[in-house]
Design a protein around this motif. Structure first.
Motif, PDB file in Angstrom:
ATOM      1  N   GLN A  67      21.005  43.476  43.262  1.00  0.00           N
ATOM      2  CA  GLN A  67      20.636  43.066  42.097  1.00  0.00           C
ATOM      3  C   GLN A  67      20.455  43.950  40.870  1.00  0.00           C
ATOM      4  O   GLN A  67      20.088  45.169  41.182  1.00  0.00           O
ATOM      5  N   ASN A  68      20.690  43.406  39.624  1.00  0.00           N
ATOM      6  CA  ASN A  68      20.950  44.412  38.661  1.00  0.00           C
ATOM      7  C   ASN A  68      21.655  45.466  38.835  1.00  0.00           C
ATOM      8  O   ASN A  68      21.092  46.866  38.580  1.00  0.00           O
ATOM      9  N   PRO A  69      22.733  45.222  39.203  1.00  0.00           N
ATOM     10  CA  PRO A  69      23.588  46.399  39.171  1.00  0.00           C
ATOM     11  C   PRO A  69      24.077  47.511  38.368  1.00  0.00           C
ATOM     12  O   PRO A  69      23.883  47.331  36.964  1.00  0.00           O
ATOM     13  N   TYR A  70      24.284  48.667  38.790  1.00  0.00           N
ATOM     14  CA  TYR A  70      24.395  49.962  37.793  1.00  0.00           C
ATOM     15  C   TYR A  70      25.824  50.368  38.008  1.00  0.00           C
ATOM     16  O   TYR A  70      26.084  50.614  39.324  1.00  0.00           O
ATOM     17  N   LEU A  71      26.553  50.556  36.926  1.00  0.00           N
ATOM     18  CA  LEU A  71      27.887  50.901  37.190  1.00  0.00           C
ATOM     19  C   LEU A  71      28.216  52.054  36.182  1.00  0.00           C
ATOM     20  O   LEU A  71      27.794  52.146  35.094  1.00  0.00           O
ATOM     21  N   ALA A  72      28.848  53.138  36.915  1.00  0.00           N
ATOM     22  CA  ALA A  72      29.193  54.241  35.839  1.00  0.00           C
ATOM     23  C   ALA A  72      30.520  54.473  36.178  1.00  0.00           C
ATOM     24  O   ALA A  72      31.271  54.563  37.359  1.00  0.00           O
ATOM     25  N   PHE A  73      31.370  54.822  35.197  1.00  0.00           N
ATOM     26  CA  PHE A  73      32.712  55.220  35.338  1.00  0.00           C
ATOM     27  C   PHE A  73      33.208  56.267  34.306  1.00  0.00           C
ATOM     28  O   PHE A  73      32.734  56.221  33.302  1.00  0.00           O
ATOM     29  N   LYS A  74      34.234  56.999  34.525  1.00  0.00           N
ATOM     30  CA  LYS A  74      34.976  57.693  33.554  1.00  0.00           C
ATOM     31  C   LYS A  74      36.288  57.442  33.031  1.00  0.00           C
ATOM     32  O   LYS A  74      36.913  56.773  33.981  1.00  0.00           O
ATOM     33  N   PHE A  75      36.935  57.569  31.877  1.00  0.00           N
ATOM     34  CA  PHE A  75      38.390  57.574  31.732  1.00  0.00           C
ATOM     35  C   PHE A  75      38.844  58.501  30.670  1.00  0.00           C
ATOM     36  O   PHE A  75      38.142  58.845  29.981  1.00  0.00           O
TER      37      PHE A  75
END
Length: 103
Positions: A67-75
């Motif tokens: 629930q209430n997902p957290y997403l982190a990414f780099k580019f």
């Protein structure tokens, strides 16, 4: 579910890091309510992030995301002042789009 996403984007040494918090119940369809009936599945199925017309992240999710997902990414790429846009679509056809300016 009118809650907006919370997005932050920072650029450092040619790399942009994006952090996103999405408000969503993410029901898997296997939990039972107080009366013993199954709660219907309701989950984000697709997430896409773009920088201008360039897609920098695209992923497919299933019902096992919390629930209430957290997403982190780099580019690689991006510059301060440009906008990163994040969009998600759930299995009921609901969608949200929000953006953040790269700091």
């Amino acid at each position: 579910m009118a809650d907006p996403m919370k997005i932050r984007a920072n650029h450092n040494n040619g790399v942009t890091e994006v952090k996103v918090l999405m408000a969503h119940p993410m029901e898997g369809g296997m939990r039972k309510d107080a009366q013993g009936k199954l709660v219907p599945a309701h989950f984000i199925k697709e997430v896409k992030a773009t920088l201008g017309s360039r897609v920098v992240l695209q992923c497919l999710w299933g019902q096992s995301v919390s629930q209430n997902p957290y997403l982190a990414f780099k580019f690689k790429g991006g510059a301060k002042g440009e906008k990163v846009q994040v969009n998600w679509v759930d299995n009921k056809g609901d969608s949200r789009t929000d953006e953040a300016t790269i700091a």
